[in-house]
Design a protein around this motif. Sequence first.
Motif, PDB file in Angstrom:
ATOM      1  N   ALA A  71      13.089 -31.054  12.887  1.00  0.00           N
ATOM      2  CA  ALA A  71      12.753 -30.913  14.301  1.00  0.00           C
ATOM      3  C   ALA A  71      11.245 -30.730  14.408  1.00  0.00           C
ATOM      4  CB  ALA A  71      13.511 -29.737  14.907  1.00  0.00           C
ATOM      5  N   ASP A  72      10.780 -30.220  15.526  1.00  0.00           N
ATOM      6  CA  ASP A  72       9.355 -29.990  15.718  1.00  0.00           C
ATOM      7  C   ASP A  72       8.915 -28.783  14.901  1.00  0.00           C
ATOM      8  OD1 ASP A  72       6.762 -30.028  16.608  1.00  0.00           O
ATOM      9  OD2 ASP A  72       7.211 -29.093  18.534  1.00  0.00           O
ATOM     10  N   SER A  73       8.269 -29.022  13.775  1.00  0.00           N
ATOM     11  CA  SER A  73       7.711 -27.978  12.901  1.00  0.00           C
ATOM     12  C   SER A  73       8.771 -27.094  12.256  1.00  0.00           C
ATOM     13  CB  SER A  73       6.720 -27.089  13.676  1.00  0.00           C
ATOM     14  OG  SER A  73       5.655 -27.865  14.169  1.00  0.00           O
ATOM     15  N   ILE A  74       9.995 -27.593  12.147  1.00  0.00           N
ATOM     16  CA  ILE A  74      11.022 -26.841  11.426  1.00  0.00           C
ATOM     17  C   ILE A  74      11.928 -27.825  10.696  1.00  0.00           C
ATOM     18  CG2 ILE A  74      12.568 -26.729  13.429  1.00  0.00           C
ATOM     19  CD1 ILE A  74      13.390 -23.916  12.392  1.00  0.00           C
ATOM     20  N   VAL A  75      12.317 -27.443   9.493  1.00  0.00           N
ATOM     21  CA  VAL A  75      13.126 -28.309   8.641  1.00  0.00           C
ATOM     22  C   VAL A  75      14.394 -27.564   8.255  1.00  0.00           C
ATOM     23  CG1 VAL A  75      13.160 -29.642   6.495  1.00  0.00           C
ATOM     24  CG2 VAL A  75      11.011 -29.372   7.761  1.00  0.00           C
ATOM     25  N   TYR A  76      15.534 -28.262   8.354  1.00  0.00           N
ATOM     26  CA  TYR A  76      16.834 -27.705   7.977  1.00  0.00           C
ATOM     27  C   TYR A  76      17.330 -28.462   6.745  1.00  0.00           C
ATOM     28  CZ  TYR A  76      16.643 -25.851  12.735  1.00  0.00           C
ATOM     29  OH  TYR A  76      16.259 -25.211  13.888  1.00  0.00           O
ATOM     30  N   ILE A  77      17.636 -27.717   5.700  1.00  0.00           N
ATOM     31  CA  ILE A  77      18.006 -28.319   4.419  1.00  0.00           C
ATOM     32  C   ILE A  77      19.417 -27.871   4.063  1.00  0.00           C
ATOM     33  CG2 ILE A  77      17.381 -28.545   1.986  1.00  0.00           C
ATOM     34  CD1 ILE A  77      14.502 -27.816   2.839  1.00  0.00           C
ATOM     35  N   ALA A  78      20.351 -28.831   4.075  1.00  0.00           N
ATOM     36  CA  ALA A  78      21.758 -28.540   3.801  1.00  0.00           C
ATOM     37  C   ALA A  78      22.004 -28.556   2.298  1.00  0.00           C
ATOM     38  CB  ALA A  78      22.650 -29.566   4.489  1.00  0.00           C
ATOM     39  N   THR A  79      22.613 -27.487   1.788  1.00  0.00           N
ATOM     40  CA  THR A  79      22.891 -27.377   0.362  1.00  0.00           C
ATOM     41  C   THR A  79      24.351 -26.987   0.143  1.00  0.00           C
ATOM     42  OG1 THR A  79      22.462 -24.998   0.054  1.00  0.00           O
ATOM     43  CG2 THR A  79      20.541 -26.465   0.137  1.00  0.00           C
ATOM     44  N   LEU A 129       7.197 -36.852   4.377  1.00  0.00           N
ATOM     45  CA  LEU A 129       8.522 -37.311   3.979  1.00  0.00           C
ATOM     46  C   LEU A 129       9.223 -36.182   3.245  1.00  0.00           C
ATOM     47  CD1 LEU A 129      10.591 -39.685   3.520  1.00  0.00           C
ATOM     48  CD2 LEU A 129       9.448 -40.032   1.310  1.00  0.00           C
ATOM     49  N   TRP A 130      10.483 -35.943   3.611  1.00  0.00           N
ATOM     50  CA  TRP A 130      11.287 -34.927   2.942  1.00  0.00           C
ATOM     51  C   TRP A 130      12.306 -35.602   2.036  1.00  0.00           C
ATOM     52  CZ3 TRP A 130      10.920 -29.654   2.824  1.00  0.00           C
ATOM     53  CH2 TRP A 130       9.920 -29.103   3.633  1.00  0.00           C
ATOM     54  N   ILE A 131      12.432 -35.059   0.826  1.00  0.00           N
ATOM     55  CA  ILE A 131      13.276 -35.642  -0.210  1.00  0.00           C
ATOM     56  C   ILE A 131      14.224 -34.572  -0.722  1.00  0.00           C
ATOM     57  CG2 ILE A 131      13.294 -36.834  -2.434  1.00  0.00           C
ATOM     58  CD1 ILE A 131      10.176 -37.304  -1.828  1.00  0.00           C
ATOM     59  N   GLY A 132      15.512 -34.822  -0.594  1.00  0.00           N
ATOM     60  CA  GLY A 132      16.494 -33.933  -1.195  1.00  0.00           C
ATOM     61  C   GLY A 132      16.755 -34.333  -2.631  1.00  0.00           C
ATOM     62  N   THR A 133      17.026 -33.335  -3.484  1.00  0.00           N
ATOM     63  CA  THR A 133      17.298 -33.626  -4.891  1.00  0.00           C
ATOM     64  C   THR A 133      18.479 -32.773  -5.360  1.00  0.00           C
ATOM     65  OG1 THR A 133      15.997 -31.924  -6.044  1.00  0.00           O
ATOM     66  CG2 THR A 133      14.777 -33.787  -5.131  1.00  0.00           C
ATOM     67  N   GLU A 134      18.868 -33.000  -6.584  1.00  0.00           N
ATOM     68  CA  GLU A 134      19.913 -32.175  -7.193  1.00  0.00           C
ATOM     69  C   GLU A 134      19.406 -30.777  -7.534  1.00  0.00           C
ATOM     70  OE1 GLU A 134      23.086 -32.788  -7.828  1.00  0.00           O
ATOM     71  OE2 GLU A 134      23.225 -34.916  -7.320  1.00  0.00           O
ATOM     72  N   ARG A 135      18.056 -30.589  -7.498  1.00  0.00           N
ATOM     73  CA  ARG A 135      17.463 -29.293  -7.830  1.00  0.00           C
ATOM     74  C   ARG A 135      16.396 -28.924  -6.815  1.00  0.00           C
ATOM     75  NH1 ARG A 135      18.264 -27.467 -13.205  1.00  0.00           N
ATOM     76  NH2 ARG A 135      17.182 -25.606 -12.455  1.00  0.00           N
ATOM     77  N   GLY A 136      16.759 -28.877  -5.540  1.00  0.00           N
ATOM     78  CA  GLY A 136      15.820 -28.437  -4.524  1.00  0.00           C
ATOM     79  C   GLY A 136      15.342 -29.559  -3.624  1.00  0.00           C
ATOM     80  N   ALA A 137      14.408 -29.215  -2.744  1.00  0.00           N
ATOM     81  CA  ALA A 137      13.844 -30.164  -1.785  1.00  0.00           C
ATOM     82  C   ALA A 137      12.363 -30.358  -2.065  1.00  0.00           C
ATOM     83  CB  ALA A 137      14.049 -29.662  -0.358  1.00  0.00           C
ATOM     84  N   VAL A 138      11.862 -31.527  -1.659  1.00  0.00           N
ATOM     85  CA  VAL A 138      10.473 -31.888  -1.900  1.00  0.00           C
ATOM     86  C   VAL A 138       9.873 -32.405  -0.591  1.00  0.00           C
ATOM     87  CG1 VAL A 138       8.904 -33.404  -3.167  1.00  0.00           C
ATOM     88  CG2 VAL A 138      10.937 -32.475  -4.306  1.00  0.00           C
ATOM     89  N   ARG A 139       8.680 -31.953  -0.296  1.00  0.00           N
ATOM     90  CA  ARG A 139       7.924 -32.503   0.824  1.00  0.00           C
ATOM     91  C   ARG A 139       6.745 -33.294   0.275  1.00  0.00           C
ATOM     92  NH1 ARG A 139       3.883 -29.679   5.193  1.00  0.00           N
ATOM     93  NH2 ARG A 139       4.050 -31.263   6.828  1.00  0.00           N
ATOM     94  N   MET A 140       6.642 -34.562   0.671  1.00  0.00           N
ATOM     95  CA  MET A 140       5.513 -35.399   0.280  1.00  0.00           C
ATOM     96  C   MET A 140       4.613 -35.547   1.499  1.00  0.00           C
ATOM     97  SD  MET A 140       5.477 -39.253  -1.321  1.00  0.00           S
ATOM     98  CE  MET A 140       5.724 -40.102   0.234  1.00  0.00           C
ATOM     99  N   VAL A 141       3.390 -35.012   1.402  1.00  0.00           N
ATOM    100  CA  VAL A 141       2.477 -35.031   2.538  1.00  0.00           C
ATOM    101  C   VAL A 141       1.050 -35.179   2.038  1.00  0.00           C
ATOM    102  CG1 VAL A 141       2.428 -32.494   2.542  1.00  0.00           C
ATOM    103  CG2 VAL A 141       1.684 -33.750   4.564  1.00  0.00           C
TER     104      VAL A 141
END
Length: 756
Positions: free
Chosen positions: A299-307, A263-275
Amino acid sequence: MLLNAVWAQDLFNPPHRLWKPQEDVVYLQEVSEKIFTPSVVTSVAVYEGVCYALLNQEVFLLNGNTFEKADTAPGRAKMLKTAGGKLWVTTEEGLFMFDGEEWKKMDHRKFVDICMHRETVHAATGNEIFRLEEGTFVSLKPETGYRTSNVTMVMEDGTQLLADPVELGPIQRIASYSGTLYILRLGELVCFDGQVVNGDFTDWGSLPSRDTRDMLGAGSRLFIATNRGMAVLRGASVYEMKGSDGLPVENTTCLEQGFDGDLWIGTERGAVRMVNDEWHYFGADLWLPDNKVNDIAVADSIVYIATDGGVGTIKYEPYTLLKKAGYYERHLEEWGHKRLGFIHLLYQKNGEWVREVSDNDGGHTAPYLAAMCFKYAVTGEESARREAIESFNAILWLEKIVPIDGFFARAIWSTTGDKDEMGRHGSGGLPAKWYPTPDGKWFWKGDTSSDEVIAMFYSVSVFHDLVARGKEKEEAKELLRRVANYIIDCGWVLKDMDGETTRWGRWNPEYLLRPYGYVDRGINGLEALTFMETAIALTGDPKFEDGLQQLLEWDYHTNTIRQKNVFPPENIATWDDEHAFRSYYTLLRYVKNPALRSVYLRSLERTWEVKRMEQIPWFNYVYGAITGNDCEADKAVKHLREWVLDCKEHNYRNSHRNDLFVEPGYTSYERGRKRISPREMCVKRGSRSAIALDGGANGSRVMEPAGFLRDYWMGRYHGFIDAPETNDPDLISVEKNRGKQLGAAPYNGPQKPEFY
């Protein structure tokens, strides 16, 4: 020809081996790229392998490492979503769908969210939910209106008397969970079965805040992001996820399903992956263009994080630790860290990467020399032997360039070949001492410290024991003999060219057993004992036996037990831990007296218990190799896997996090608030600290990854890490980019002399 790994018993012969070798299995290594944009990226989605993003309410697509405007896409866009094999965009003018060829307007209403529910696309406006049927969005609102779950409004015959109609909205998000559609209203979670709007369906728990931001159904759980942590619906129970549970930042903004049950979690101070019950934190500068995360697409083995500053991409590639070692060795070549056998960090000077001629070139080269020695002992590769000899000759040169036998330089600077300037500062900010050579080609730096001496004894003795042959072995032995002899002749200090004692080259009792230097009595005493035991073992000269006896009469061995300072904070020096473990690894190879050995083991046991919470392989492997005791080899391998590939010293910040607590089973003796993963800091030298929460150099320096190479090949040599079982070259090696230059230009100046 490859040689079999040599086990720890060859050097230390512990009576038992309680640790278990760790497999070098294939794992997923993060590879990062930051794409900066002139404006905020508000939404991001992946469709048919292409990343789409919203900037200034316009749709852009990623081409290479730049965003290009999607010319035919609708404007005034609000949100991008992929659902039902199509790309959707909500706008002020309605809902549009992209099928890979053209954009089609599907509805004129203003939608706020889209999701898949029972294998069908559903979309929501602020007050109503629609299902896509044969290209048309059909409202789910019953003809008789929505019903309520409030039993006070239900009559005996099942009818309801409602003074006011039941409303779905205002809808913030919709999500499918366990076959049911859920609605997130501001600060309220609602269950909707097509007729009944149920706000009273949970038996336990509540949302941590009314400031809700996003919602996502994933497997057995429904996650809700809020400004005070996450809420998780499981069955009929709502529980909170906070910093105390491991969530690095509680002020969460968005959620996205990962590619591997994560699970990917966006925050006010970065991104978090829970695995797998772990939390991976990705902060700005090191991983992302900006702190505030607005959206995430996977996507498949790649994550895009909009900031707010662009899009950070994190790609996961299959690696082994052997491949990672190869990557770092290639990095040293491509970035130009090597010069005359020394290893240097790089910094930017007038827009150009330049090698730093440092305050401690020998000490910074020592980990690489040791790494190549261990590698040669494991693999038998002549290339590793050549690298070891080259670095040994550089360290030998530090002593040969000085006109006094046994005194040696911190660094050597070329008058014609180096672009770095001679540093003006020496130890502790004191003025540097530079001396010219008679031929005018070089300057060498004096005021040599204890740091350089223990680094020399550690690395050169490993070279002597594992690599050197014939004249090389004689030169290594004689180098250490001359230095040890000079220390004794100077009265247990180092004297510079002017006859004065250097700032930190002090092992004499007048310094260590007096208030001024009392704080160093343990670590410096440990070093002095190491010098003598090494010189005795390598030379057999009775002068060093006498020197050892003198140290014992001063009770230096007893002082080693508490050599590790833990209080007050101003006396805790990270580099002293490096010196201590270099001493342990060397001293305990050579000491023969059982009574003395037991004292030094007590010192090692105490020191490792302090350092254990940091889970750094260097400390764990030294302890395990010497004692054979459990040394948390699994934690050490995990640590190595978490090193970042980008060796630039990007800024990193962790002091703001909500999960700053010491892991169960550990005690923080140095007041560290948390062990920080290498993933959450920039690449550091061997004396790195895992409890330093913040750091970096604005990306203006590139650190040599010699610490990883030393730890990995040491782990292989002592059997802490097995060789990979796979023979796939893509998983155990990296392609050599011969001639590729990314950092400092090749050194172009006079070469060091040959001594044998």
